[in-house]
Every structure is written in structure tokens, then in C-alpha cells.
Scaffold this active site. Sequence first.
Site, PDB file in Angstrom:
ATOM      1  CG  ASP A   1       3.952  11.873   7.353  1.00 38.08           C
ATOM      2  OD1 ASP A   1       3.225  11.951   6.344  1.00 38.08           O
ATOM      3  OD2 ASP A   1       4.747  10.932   7.547  1.00 38.08           O
TER       4      ASP A   1
ATOM      5  CE  LYS B   1       1.636  15.839  24.059  1.00 37.82           C
ATOM      6  NZ  LYS B   1       0.229  15.721  24.440  1.00 37.82           N
TER       7      LYS B   1
ATOM      8  CE1 TYR C   1       8.610  12.438  10.433  1.00 40.91           C
ATOM      9  CE2 TYR C   1       8.685  10.907   8.602  1.00 40.91           C
ATOM     10  CZ  TYR C   1       7.970  11.605   9.557  1.00 40.91           C
ATOM     11  OH  TYR C   1       6.608  11.442   9.639  1.00 40.91           O
TER      12      TYR C   1
ATOM     13  CG  ASP D   1      -2.790  16.007  22.791  1.00 41.32           C
ATOM     14  OD1 ASP D   1      -2.386  17.143  22.496  1.00 41.32           O
ATOM     15  OD2 ASP D   1      -2.738  15.547  23.938  1.00 41.32           O
TER      16      ASP D   1
ATOM     17  CG  ASP E   1      -1.925  10.395   5.593  1.00 36.92           C
ATOM     18  OD1 ASP E   1      -1.327  11.168   4.813  1.00 36.92           O
ATOM     19  OD2 ASP E   1      -1.759   9.155   5.598  1.00 36.92           O
TER      20      ASP E   1
HETATM   21  P1  ATP Z   1       2.885   2.644   1.920  1.00 35.32           P
HETATM   22  O1  ATP Z   1       3.471   1.520   2.713  1.00 35.32           O
HETATM   23  O2  ATP Z   1       3.541   2.826   0.596  1.00 35.32           O
HETATM   24  O3  ATP Z   1       2.769   3.925   2.714  1.00 35.32           O
HETATM   25  P2  ATP Z   1       0.125   2.029   2.592  1.00 35.32           P
HETATM   26  O4  ATP Z   1      -0.944   1.234   1.898  1.00 35.32           O
HETATM   27  O5  ATP Z   1       0.578   1.584   3.940  1.00 35.32           O
HETATM   28  O6  ATP Z   1       1.365   2.212   1.570  1.00 35.32           O
HETATM   29  P3  ATP Z   1      -1.121   4.383   1.771  1.00 35.32           P
HETATM   30  O7  ATP Z   1      -0.624   4.076   0.428  1.00 35.32           O
HETATM   31  O8  ATP Z   1      -0.996   5.783   2.230  1.00 35.32           O
HETATM   32  O9  ATP Z   1      -0.413   3.509   2.829  1.00 35.32           O
HETATM   33  O10 ATP Z   1      -2.635   3.921   1.814  1.00 35.32           O
HETATM   34  C1  ATP Z   1      -3.491   3.963   2.955  1.00 35.32           C
HETATM   35  C2  ATP Z   1      -4.908   3.598   2.509  1.00 35.32           C
HETATM   36  O11 ATP Z   1      -5.411   4.601   1.627  1.00 35.32           O
HETATM   37  C3  ATP Z   1      -4.945   2.284   1.717  1.00 35.32           C
HETATM   38  O12 ATP Z   1      -6.106   1.543   2.048  1.00 35.32           O
HETATM   39  C4  ATP Z   1      -5.008   2.718   0.279  1.00 35.32           C
HETATM   40  O13 ATP Z   1      -5.666   1.828  -0.561  1.00 35.32           O
HETATM   41  C5  ATP Z   1      -5.750   4.077   0.342  1.00 35.32           C
HETATM   42  N1  ATP Z   1      -5.226   4.970  -0.715  1.00 35.32           N
HETATM   43  C6  ATP Z   1      -4.000   5.523  -0.736  1.00 35.32           C
HETATM   44  N2  ATP Z   1      -3.835   6.233  -1.858  1.00 35.32           N
HETATM   45  C7  ATP Z   1      -4.969   6.142  -2.569  1.00 35.32           C
HETATM   46  C8  ATP Z   1      -5.396   6.647  -3.838  1.00 35.32           C
HETATM   47  N3  ATP Z   1      -4.612   7.420  -4.613  1.00 35.32           N
HETATM   48  N4  ATP Z   1      -6.649   6.329  -4.260  1.00 35.32           N
HETATM   49  C9  ATP Z   1      -7.452   5.581  -3.505  1.00 35.32           C
HETATM   50  N5  ATP Z   1      -7.106   5.062  -2.287  1.00 35.32           N
HETATM   51  C10 ATP Z   1      -5.876   5.337  -1.826  1.00 35.32           C
END
Ligand code: ATP
Length: 351
Positions: A240, A183, A130, A216, A244
Site C-alpha cells: 500500500d 522485513k 489490515y 526500508d 503510492d
Molecule cells: P483519503 O482519506 O480518502 O485517503 P487523502 O486526501 O488522505 O484521502 P489521498 O486521497 O490519497 O489521501 O490524497 C493524497 C494527496 O494526493 C492529496 O493531496 C490529494 O489531493 C492528491 N491526490 C489524490 N488523488 C489525486 C488525483 N486523482 N488527482 C490529483 N491529486 C490527487
Amino acid sequence: MKLLVLAGDGIGPEITAATLAVLRAADARFGLGLTLDEAAIGHAGLQAHGHTIHPDIVEAARRADGVVLGPTATFEFKDPARGEVNPSMRLRKSLDLFANIRPARTYAGFPLRCGEFDLVVARENTEGFYADRNMEEGSGEMLVTKDVAISLRRITRVCSERIARAAFELAQRRRKRVTIVHKANVLKVTEGLFIEECRKVAREFPEVVVDDVIVDAMMAHVVRHPQRFDVIVTTNMYGDILSDLTAELAGSLGLAASLNAGAQHAMAQAAHGSAPDIAGKDVANPLSLILSAAMLLGWLGVRKKQKNYEDAAKAIDKAVEQAIAAKEATVDVGGRLGTRATGEAVAKRLA
Ligand code: ATP
């Protein structure tokens, strides 16, 4: 106690409003004596005072007992000279919030993707790849020529040791198992050092079973059999990404709660981003931030020896569980409500 609440961008204001409704209900029921101060960050901060996070807000965060941070449009903030920094990075770095604790567990009430599970990712939060936080001065990313870019990754013994300790302490209160994700087959020096520190800390916790998995291979293991894992400790970027995945396996990124914790400070923050694709539509799941706020109350309860805070944290978890089971939640977790109504449903169950 005083909490500083920073709503952020995209879905931030909506999920923060729902979280405030739940915090107020918890305050009323458990006599928490909360003061909830709000300040503008992200695009709202730029408009109000020319900073995505004004230095005064960082100082207010330092003075507060805890912070609730909504997601911000980090990707859009590119020029620090124009006041554009990543507020989350600035707070994590300034308050030395080295442990990012990201639980992922399934709930009854909607179809399970990989069966029931309950695990926690303990992610190092202050170094790694980061570039905005691993240097004392300057950036860890460089454009050497216009066609050559370099990133530096910093791994230190002190940061590896403290995240390992946080992970083992957590595992001791849970199912007593820690998996080190790394890794080291390729990044032998940096990842080797990380594993070495984790193994050193492990010796102080003989009752905790330890194993290690290459990152991986971990993607396959966690999808196939998430039940195998209890606490997963890893460096910044792997944590991170992995968290997810584990949040989505549990049902939705909208359930992705997290606490950023240091020795002195803590900050509740959903693990997902600002989700601009669904902002302003009253569909975002606020449970990620609500559950993060519950983690903050739990942390404050332990740290300040306030049992009512620990009780409030448990009650919020329970109310969320019941709301999901009753389909009083957003569509992504099988419910039929909008963002606001989901917050109200959890608040009502608490009250
Ligand atoms: P950023 O650029 O701020 O990281 P992003 O859209 O690239 O935003 P996320 O916000 O993590 O990345 O979202 C990834 C996917 O997950 C998107 O399709 C988003 O709509 C969905 N998502 C994220 N948070 C939620 C939430 N609280 N409720 C429902 N869907 C969500």
C-alpha cells in the site's frame, strides 16, 4: 457484460463520471456490449439506505462481471453498528480479491522525476496488518487498556502463495523479474513465511529472476533507480505504502491505477483516496480510475476469452498516453484541462 459502478466520496463522483465517458466510448468502438449499473455507496449510501455499502450492493457486485469502485471517505466510517464500514474492504473480503495489482510507469509529456520506468507492485490484499479483514470475527485491533493498543498481523501460507503466483505469472508476461519486499530481518517468523512461499512458487518459474530487498532499503532503491524493478511482490501494508511512492515517482498519485483481482471476480479501483482537499473543483486527475477500468477490461478479456475487451484495454492505455503527451490532461501531469475535459479528451481519442 455487466459492470457495477460505485462512485464513492470526495473526488469519486468526478473521476467516476470521466471514467464512464471513456467506458462508453470504448463500448461504442469495440462493441463490448457493456451494461453499466450504478449504485450509491459511502456517504451517498448512508443517506440513501443507511449503509456505506448495502449488503444488496455486495450481492450485485458478486453477480456482475466486474466492479468499478471510486474512492470513499474510509477514515470517516468508524461505527459498523451504524452502517459505516469501508466499502473497499467489504468488497475485497466478500469477493476474495486477494491480488492488488498496482502498475507505475512514466509517460512522455511532463518532466520525469527519476527517468523512465515501468514496474508493477503486486500487493497482498486480504490479510497483513489490515485489522478490518484479517479476522474471521471481531477486529485485529484492540484497546487493552485506555493507554494500551495492540494490532495483530496475520500472514498465512495460502495468501502468500497466491499473491506470489499472481506476481510470477505477471512477471512471465513482462520482463521476467520479481523482487520480494519484506522485513524479515526483524519480523523473522511472519516475513520468513512470506519469503518461503514466494521462493517455493519461484521454483515453478525458472526463467524468472528473483531477488529480495528489505522494505526500508527499498524506499531508497526505488527512488534512486526504479528501472531496476519489474514486478515487486509484497505483503499488504508495504504494498500500500510503496505503491503510492511509485505512483508519485511516475508523475502523480493521479496516475495510480489498480486492479483488485481474485479467482472469480475483479474490481477496478484507483490506488489513491478520496482527496477531499480537491473534491468538487474539477481538478482531480481521472486517469487513475480510467487506467484501472482499462485493467478490468483486460482482465475480463483474458478470463472470458474476448479479444475485443483486450483490444479496448490497450486502446485506452494508448489514448491516455497520447492525451498526456498532447497536454490534454489535468495539471498534475503537465496538462491544462479539468477532470471532465480530461475524460472527454480520452473518450474522443478512443472514438
Ligand atoms: P483519503 O482519506 O480518502 O485517503 P487523502 O486526501 O488522505 O484521502 P489521498 O486521497 O490519497 O489521501 O490524497 C493524497 C494527496 O494526493 C492529496 O493531496 C490529494 O489531493 C492528491 N491526490 C489524490 N488523488 C489525486 C488525483 N486523482 N488527482 C490529483 N491529486 C490527487
